[in-house]
Scaffold this motif. Structure first.
Motif, PDB file in Angstrom:
ATOM      1  N   TRP A 222       0.837  -1.210   0.000  1.00  0.00           N
ATOM      2  CA  TRP A 222       0.000   0.000   0.000  1.00  0.00           C
ATOM      3  C   TRP A 222       0.867   1.253   0.000  1.00  0.00           C
ATOM      4  O   TRP A 222       0.648   2.173  -0.787  1.00  0.00           O
TER       5      TRP A 222
ATOM      6  N   GLU B 263      -3.398  12.442  -1.159  1.00  0.00           N
ATOM      7  CA  GLU B 263      -4.230  11.775  -0.173  1.00  0.00           C
ATOM      8  C   GLU B 263      -4.825  12.773   0.820  1.00  0.00           C
ATOM      9  O   GLU B 263      -4.133  13.638   1.351  1.00  0.00           O
TER      10      GLU B 263
ATOM     11  N   VAL C 206       0.814   4.256  -2.866  1.00  0.00           N
ATOM     12  CA  VAL C 206      -0.035   5.401  -2.579  1.00  0.00           C
ATOM     13  C   VAL C 206       0.691   6.702  -2.917  1.00  0.00           C
ATOM     14  O   VAL C 206       1.912   6.799  -2.793  1.00  0.00           O
TER      15      VAL C 206
ATOM     16  N   TYR D  31      -9.192   0.416   2.479  1.00  0.00           N
ATOM     17  CA  TYR D  31      -8.568   1.730   2.581  1.00  0.00           C
ATOM     18  C   TYR D  31      -9.456   2.820   1.995  1.00  0.00           C
ATOM     19  O   TYR D  31      -9.943   2.722   0.862  1.00  0.00           O
TER      20      TYR D  31
ATOM     21  N   TRP E 111      -3.638  12.763   5.030  1.00  0.00           N
ATOM     22  CA  TRP E 111      -2.453  11.923   4.981  1.00  0.00           C
ATOM     23  C   TRP E 111      -1.707  11.880   6.309  1.00  0.00           C
ATOM     24  O   TRP E 111      -1.218  10.826   6.714  1.00  0.00           O
TER      25      TRP E 111
END
Length: 340
Positions: A133, A142, A137, A215, A145
């Motif tokens: 992951w 994000e 990512v 997620y 984050w």
């Protein structure tokens, strides 16, 4: 004779230059841990399985007073345990900005059982379900984050090494007598702000797998307290708490909300109020001050006689003495917590 004198002067000059160079290197490496402070290295230190772990997933280098209080209070309550503070912004080559003092950093560095190390997430996630992951990512896109990366890091570090994880707004007031535990935030709802396990506990492995499989960084808490709660419900059938008693399922203790959350999140401002009589918190091991809720920037003020000031004075006296000023002075800000 003259040549010998010149040679002696050149040797002396070289020695002075060498000394000044070493001094410069040492001063520029302000955040390097002295060898005597951490002779074993991070993995050996954590490998003892008795550490109290804090995380800083932002680049911030100077901890606010609440962070300093959390770490100091843990060091006082667990004097025989290493208190490890992993900081993402810390590296062996970090340079001090001009005219900076870093009072809180220096304060924590001076405590015998406090150890500050860089947080290397990629290395931390190796050999866990989180590695694939993390390597895929895009942190820059994000949402949430700082919180999501903290949620992941705490699972990995405690699974790998064992110990107790605490958020940087948790003030320790007495030792936690459990090895494998989760902290109830409310009936049938778990926090992830405080938890402890022996190394390689299957519950945390399951949490890391669930983290990746489900997620969603857009939902705050989905990878944190919500994850712990849904995994706990898979792990066992939860009942309601009876008075101030803990629940136990298989080899995991689910600790009563009074242990860490005697003041619920909806009443977080009470920490910054004056009480007629300060509560004893006799049923609590630590207090979570809900800094995430503190968007108003409420701070600890010397002489205010608020509950939080009295907690600082009692449980983190160095922080109180060195970092907390009166209403006319500047106070280290509490706003903008990277970790809950």
């Amino acid at each position: 004779m003259l040549k010998e004198l010149q040679l002696s002067l050149w040797v002396a000059l070289l020695l002075v230059c060498g000394f000044l160079y070493q001094l410069t290197v040492k001063s520029s490496c302000f955040f390097c841990l002295p060898p005597s402070k951490s002779p074993q290295g991070l993995e050996a230190l954590l490998g003892q399985g008795r550490s109290i772990v804090f995380l800083e997933t932002s680049e911030r280098m100077e901890p606010p007073s609440l962070v300093s209080c959390a770490v100091e209070s843990a060091a006082r309550i667990y004097p025989e345990h290493p208190v490890v503070f992993l900081m993402k912004g810390l590296s062996n080559f970090t340079q001090l900005p001009p005219n900076s003092t870093y009072s809180a950093f220096s304060l924590l560095s001076a405590i015998d059982n406090v150890f500050l190390f860089p947080l290397d997430m990629k290395r931390l996630f190796e050999d866990t379900p989180l590695f694939s992951w993390y390597t895929q990512v895009n942190a820059g896109t994000e949402r949430n984050w700082l919180y999501v990366s903290s949620d992941a890091s705490r699972l990995a570090v405690i699974w790998k090494y064992g110990g107790i994880y605490m958020d940087t707004d948790v003030i320790s007031i007495r030792p936690i007598p459990e090895e494998n535990f989760l902290a109830a935030q409310a009936s049938k709802f778990s926090s992830n702000g405080v938890f402890g396990f022996l190394a390689h506990h299957p519950f945390l492995w399951g949490c890391m797998e669930n983290f990746v499989e489900h997620y969603n960084s857009d939902i705050w808490g989905h990878q944190g307290p919500d994850l712990m709660t849904r995994m706990l419900r898979v792990w066992c059938k939860l009942g309601d708490f009876q008075e101030v008693s803990d629940l136990r399922c298989l080899n995991v203790s689910f600790l009563h909300p009074q242990r860490f959350y005697p003041i619920p999140f909806s009443e977080w401002r009470r920490y910054y109020e004056v009480w007629d009589t300060d509560p004893s918190f006799n049923d609590s091991y630590a207090l979570h001050l809900w800094n995430y809720m503190n968007r108003e920037g409420r701070a600890v003020v010397r002489g205010s006689n608020t509950l939080v000031e009295n907690l600082y004075r009692k449980h983190c006296p160095r922080t109180y003495r060195d970092l907390i000023q009166g209403p006319e002075g500047s106070v280290t800000g509490e706003l903008g917590p990277p970790n809950e």
